[in-house]
Design an enzyme around this catalytic site. Structure first.
Site, PDB file in Angstrom:
ATOM      1  N   SER A  54      -2.879   5.675  -5.253  1.00  0.00           N
ATOM      2  CA  SER A  54      -4.168   5.012  -5.469  1.00  0.00           C
ATOM      3  C   SER A  54      -4.356   4.707  -6.954  1.00  0.00           C
ATOM      4  O   SER A  54      -3.542   3.992  -7.535  1.00  0.00           O
ATOM      5  CB  SER A  54      -5.291   5.876  -4.887  1.00  0.00           C
ATOM      6  OG  SER A  54      -6.519   5.189  -4.857  1.00  0.00           O
ATOM      7  N   HIS A  65      -3.977   1.310  -0.563  1.00  0.00           N
ATOM      8  CA  HIS A  65      -4.812   1.484   0.647  1.00  0.00           C
ATOM      9  C   HIS A  65      -4.946   0.191   1.455  1.00  0.00           C
ATOM     10  O   HIS A  65      -6.027  -0.123   1.973  1.00  0.00           O
ATOM     11  CB  HIS A  65      -6.216   1.963   0.268  1.00  0.00           C
ATOM     12  CG  HIS A  65      -6.254   3.199  -0.581  1.00  0.00           C
ATOM     13  ND1 HIS A  65      -5.624   4.367  -0.232  1.00  0.00           N
ATOM     14  CD2 HIS A  65      -6.858   3.426  -1.780  1.00  0.00           C
ATOM     15  CE1 HIS A  65      -5.849   5.276  -1.170  1.00  0.00           C
ATOM     16  NE2 HIS A  65      -6.581   4.737  -2.122  1.00  0.00           N
TER      17      HIS A  65
END
Length: 238
Positions: free
Chosen positions: A127, A162
């Site tokens: 991330s 994501h």
């Protein structure tokens, strides 16, 4: 020495069912080439969240490695000095913008850049801990999702994490690449990522079958706004 950098859309111990280390975590440890490497966790993007640190220490302690934590809210100078001893730096998720700002203020960026160029430190993250290595990304650091080009630029292009877990990121990333607001790059599902060797994307990894990485480029001919190329994935052994 060979330079390794692994950028994951998600995955690893912090996204496993019980906080256990995953195939990704074991893969990163093997990249160090050491039987007992020191793994440093950087929870900067989460504000040095104590729960996140505990998860790391528990998960990586089970792998038989030596552990340390880069804390910048307290004991920053000592923590930065300890980076010299690390074999692997794993960067956690959170706010990419805050991460980069704090690293620059405390000189972490300079230390990491030098050791990476020397090939003496494996870099990895999920991330925000993945997007920070690129020139640009899509981030929610400002509240809404938007393109941002303030990354460290250790690898060229942009990154969108994501992809499957937060599908609202995809149209924003696609539009930014199509318009030139972001350079072309890679979009990765949770559990999937890119392994760079000496600055070149050499392997596309996933923790489970069906997790993917796509190369996303602006399209200069009539048709879709971007060219989206699925990459050939390697499923990490459990």
């Amino acid at each position: 020495m060979t330079r390794h950098l692994v950028a994951m859309g998600g995955g690893g111990f912090s996204m496993s069912q019980f906080g256990e280390p995953t195939a990704l975590d074991r893969y990163l440890v093997r990249l160090t080439g050491s039987d007992h490497p020191q793994v440093c966790f950087a929870p900067t993007a989460s504000g040095d969240d104590a729960g996140y640190i505990h998860k790391f220490l528990t998960a990586y302690g089970a792998l038989g490695v030596r552990t340390s934590v880069l804390t910048l809210w307290s004991g920053a100078a000592e923590a930065v000095d300890r980076l010299a001893e690390a074999d692997l730096l794993f960067v956690g998720g959170g706010s990419t913008v805050n991460l980069v700002a704090l690293w620059q203020a405390h000189g972490v960026s300079d230390v990491v850049r030098q050791r990476y160029q020397e090939g003496s430190l494996v870099l990895a993250g999920i991330s925000a801990g993945a997007t920070c290595w690129y020139q640009g990304c899509v981030t929610d650091s400002f509240g809404d999702l938007r393109p941002w080009t303030g990354g460290l630029g250790l690898v060229r292009g942009s990154f969108c994490p994501h992809l499957d877990g937060e599908p609202e990121r995809d149209p924003i990333y696609t539009a930014a690449v199509a318009s030139g607001e972001l350079p072309g790059g890679y979009a990765a599902d949770d559990g999937a990522g890119v392994h760079y060797v000496d600055g070149v994307p050499a392997h596309f990894l996933c923790e489970k079958p069906g997790q993917n990485v796509y190369r996303v480029l602006p399209n200069d001919i009539p048709g879709p706004a971007v060219i989206r190329e699925p990459q050939e994935m390697t499923v990490l052994p459990a």
